[in-house]
Design an enzyme around this catalytic site. Sequence first.
Site, PDB file in Angstrom:
ATOM      1  N   LYS A  64      43.808  33.462  48.108  1.00 16.77           N
ATOM      2  CA  LYS A  64      44.214  34.002  46.811  1.00 16.77           C
ATOM      3  C   LYS A  64      45.628  34.560  46.928  1.00 16.77           C
ATOM      4  CE  LYS A  64      41.502  36.516  43.368  1.00 16.77           C
ATOM      5  NZ  LYS A  64      40.617  37.673  43.189  1.00 16.77           N
TER       6      LYS A  64
HETATM    7  O1  G3P Z   1      38.684  38.908  39.495  1.00 18.00           O
HETATM    8  C1  G3P Z   1      39.604  39.883  39.157  1.00 18.00           C
HETATM    9  C2  G3P Z   1      38.893  41.155  38.913  1.00 18.00           C
HETATM   10  O2  G3P Z   1      38.378  41.654  40.094  1.00 18.00           O
HETATM   11  C3  G3P Z   1      39.674  42.176  38.213  1.00 18.00           C
HETATM   12  O3  G3P Z   1      38.772  42.846  37.437  1.00 18.00           O
HETATM   13  O4  G3P Z   1      37.875  44.671  36.113  1.00 18.00           O
HETATM   14  O5  G3P Z   1      39.553  45.134  37.937  1.00 18.00           O
HETATM   15  O6  G3P Z   1      40.249  43.998  35.836  1.00 18.00           O
HETATM   16  P1  G3P Z   1      39.159  44.249  36.786  1.00 18.00           P
END
Ligand code: G3P
Length: 215
Positions: A84
């Site tokens: 990633k």
């Molecule tokens: O896959 C990306 C994710 O982990 C981000 O999620 O909820 O931290 O925006 P969030």
Amino acid sequence: MKLFLDTANISEIRAANAAGLINGVTTNPSLLAKEKLPIKETIIEICELVDGPISAEVLNISTTESIIAEAEDIAKWHRNIIVKIPCTLAGIAAAKILESRGIQTNITLVFSANQVLLAAKANASFISPFVGRLDDVGENGLLMIANSLEIIRKHNFKSQIIVASVRSPLTVVQAAQLGAHVATVPYKILEQMIKHPLTDAGIKKFEEDWKNARL
Ligand code: G3P
């Protein structure tokens, strides 16, 4: 549409995998930090549990060369690993070279259709637009996904769109309706997807009626 679990928590991955519900796992530095476990060992354990794409993020992102060097190291940890890489110019350049060397990449922290276009042109295997974080700042995350999918399909790019930063079960349905390749969801969302109060009430009623009929 494939479902990935967005976590580095081994118990959650075990539970979702045992139910046969997930096709892969995405991690990021924040999710790994939450587990307070060694990164390499945790990623390898996840790869052994789930036979599908497992995203592990590079941290040395200052130059194309530093990204390539770390990505080549991470890719050697396990055959399931997808490297990633944050969506920067250095990251896109690195992804193009890594893909040409047979190392699969997932371009992350993507917030616009232009970023999707450039990541797709770099032949990234996966591209992760963050829907929830766009919604957080008053933009329309799902619209960005729709625009991105149109670009990918019209120009026959090989990249698969991973709908990421998913905050509600409705987003998963909408991602599926749009024809997204993958949605990556926290374990809590997976639980919410299966739950319906009418299912629970229906089970209770069937059980009561069955018991009463046999009195
Ligand atoms: O896959 C990306 C994710 O982990 C981000 O999620 O909820 O931290 O925006 P969030």
